[in-house]
Design an enzyme around this catalytic site. Structure first.
Site, PDB file in Angstrom:
ATOM      1  N   SER A 117       0.747  -1.299  -0.040  1.00 54.21           N
ATOM      2  CA  SER A 117       0.206  -0.152  -0.041  1.00 54.21           C
ATOM      3  C   SER A 117       0.848   1.231   0.078  1.00 54.21           C
ATOM      4  O   SER A 117       0.319   2.215  -0.071  1.00 54.21           O
ATOM      5  CB  SER A 117      -0.911  -0.168   1.262  1.00 54.21           C
ATOM      6  OG  SER A 117       0.138   0.093   2.429  1.00 54.21           O
ATOM      7  N   LYS A 127       0.512   5.071   6.873  1.00 54.11           N
ATOM      8  CA  LYS A 127       0.007   5.890   5.654  1.00 54.11           C
ATOM      9  C   LYS A 127       0.265   7.355   5.647  1.00 54.11           C
ATOM     10  O   LYS A 127       1.085   7.704   6.740  1.00 54.11           O
ATOM     11  CB  LYS A 127      -1.722   6.009   5.653  1.00 54.11           C
ATOM     12  CG  LYS A 127      -2.247   4.721   5.642  1.00 54.11           C
ATOM     13  CD  LYS A 127      -2.359   3.904   4.161  1.00 54.11           C
ATOM     14  CE  LYS A 127      -2.772   2.435   4.529  1.00 54.11           C
ATOM     15  NZ  LYS A 127      -2.315   1.534   3.571  1.00 54.11           N
TER      16      LYS A 127
END
Lengths: 162, 163
Positions: free
Chosen positions: A44, A88
């Protein structure tokens, strides 16, 4: 309270199976250490973080003083699974207006959202394989538990995360 | 040979230092993993909690379940720690009146995975999930277990009392 549900391709999201700390001699859990190493091995955050696994040094002090800014890579406790931490990038702070593509594989159906007070918007660098705020909405700031400083392994990629 | 003043002073300092470290470690582990005291005030949990203030004991061991009074970090303001009751767990369907001052229109929401729905016991003056939505588990800091002060009400904090 933004409710966003889109049919996204689920591909798992960043990180931790384990967090290893070789620096501090302490009994305490990684949550309360001020620094710890973290293994990230999911797609990701490509191309910033490698698929085969990177060890990152993260610190747990900045978020207590409100020093998380745009573009920082942060460790966040997942709102959908409180036992997992995700890694993230912060792309929006409270009050910011963001547009994103509802489904980057399919088309340009663009959605606009304002980040509510007390929340941040996080996204993985790899938009096609990341479950992030585009799926579960803006995340309350208190769930941010750390900021990534630099990568320590593999050694040829040692250095800052840009 | 007699020890000098500095040797003795050094030994005393070391002993005290070790004691301080032990006490600090004990307190740290206890308050972060077991239980911690808290001061709760405000009208939103009448009659369970007094509006003018209660000293309570909260525990971090159990997973919150329906009916527990929990203390959590507010999704609206990370510096605030509201205390409310868990009314719905993930998957539950919760109904509430959207704007009690305006009309009786009600909404039903399914609590998403990883979240809980909290409401104050004194629904008329409580800022809770009806305003800021379901709260992720990660924000919950502890479950209120026991009231320590005021002394007349020393005892467990239990289910909502029906009037």
């Amino acid at each position: 309270m933004a409710e966003i549900s889109k049919p996204m391709a689920w591909n798992g999201e960043g990180s931790i199976g384990a967090s290893i700390n070789r620096r501090q001699v302490s009994l305490f859990d990684p949550r309360h250490r001020s620094l710890h190493n973290l293994i990230h091995s999911r797609p990701s955050m490509l191309p910033t973080l490698n698929l085969t696994g990177d060890v990152i040094l993260a610190e747990h002090l900045s978020h207590r003083f409100g020093k998380i800014g745009l573009g920082d890579i942060v460790l966040v406790r997942s709102p959908t699974d409180p036992t997992r931490m995700v890694t993230k990038r912060v792309l929006g702070l409270e009050g910011h207006k963001l547009s994103f593509s509802a489904d980057p594989l399919v088309g340009d159906g663009s959605v606009s959202v304002v980040v509510p007070k007390g929340h941040v918007w996080i996204q993985g660098d790899n938009l096609y394989a990341s479950t992030d705020s585009r799926n579960f909405g803006p995340v309350p700031y208190s769930l941010v538990e750390g900021k990534a400083l630099l990568r320590v392994w593999p050694p040829r990629f040692f250095g800052s995360l840009r | 040979m007699a020890s000098s003043f500095w040797n003795i002073a050094y030994q005393q300092a070391m002993k005290s230092g070790v004691l301080v470290a032990k006490v600090y470690s004990f307190l740290h582990v206890t308050t972060n993993y077991l239980a911690f005291p808290a001061y709760a005030f405000g009208p939103s949990m009448i009659p369970t909690l007094h509006p003018s203030g209660n000293v309570v004991l909260a525990e971090r061991i159990s997973k919150p379940s329906r009916g527990d009074v929990v203390v959590f970090q507010s999704p609206e303001d990370p510096n605030k720690l509201p205390t409310k009751r868990v009314v719905g767990l993930e998957g539950d369907s919760v109904s509430f009146v959207v704007d009690p001052g305006k009309n009786d229109e009600s909404r039903t929401i399914v609590v998403p995975k990883g979240h809980v729905w909290v409401e104050g016991d004194y629904i008329q003056n409580s800022r809770d999930s009806r305003s800021f939505g379901p709260v992720p588990y990660g924000l919950i800091q502890g479950r209120l277990l026991w009231r320590v002060w005021p002394f007349q009400d020393f005892g467990p904090i239990g289910p909502p009392t029906t009037t």
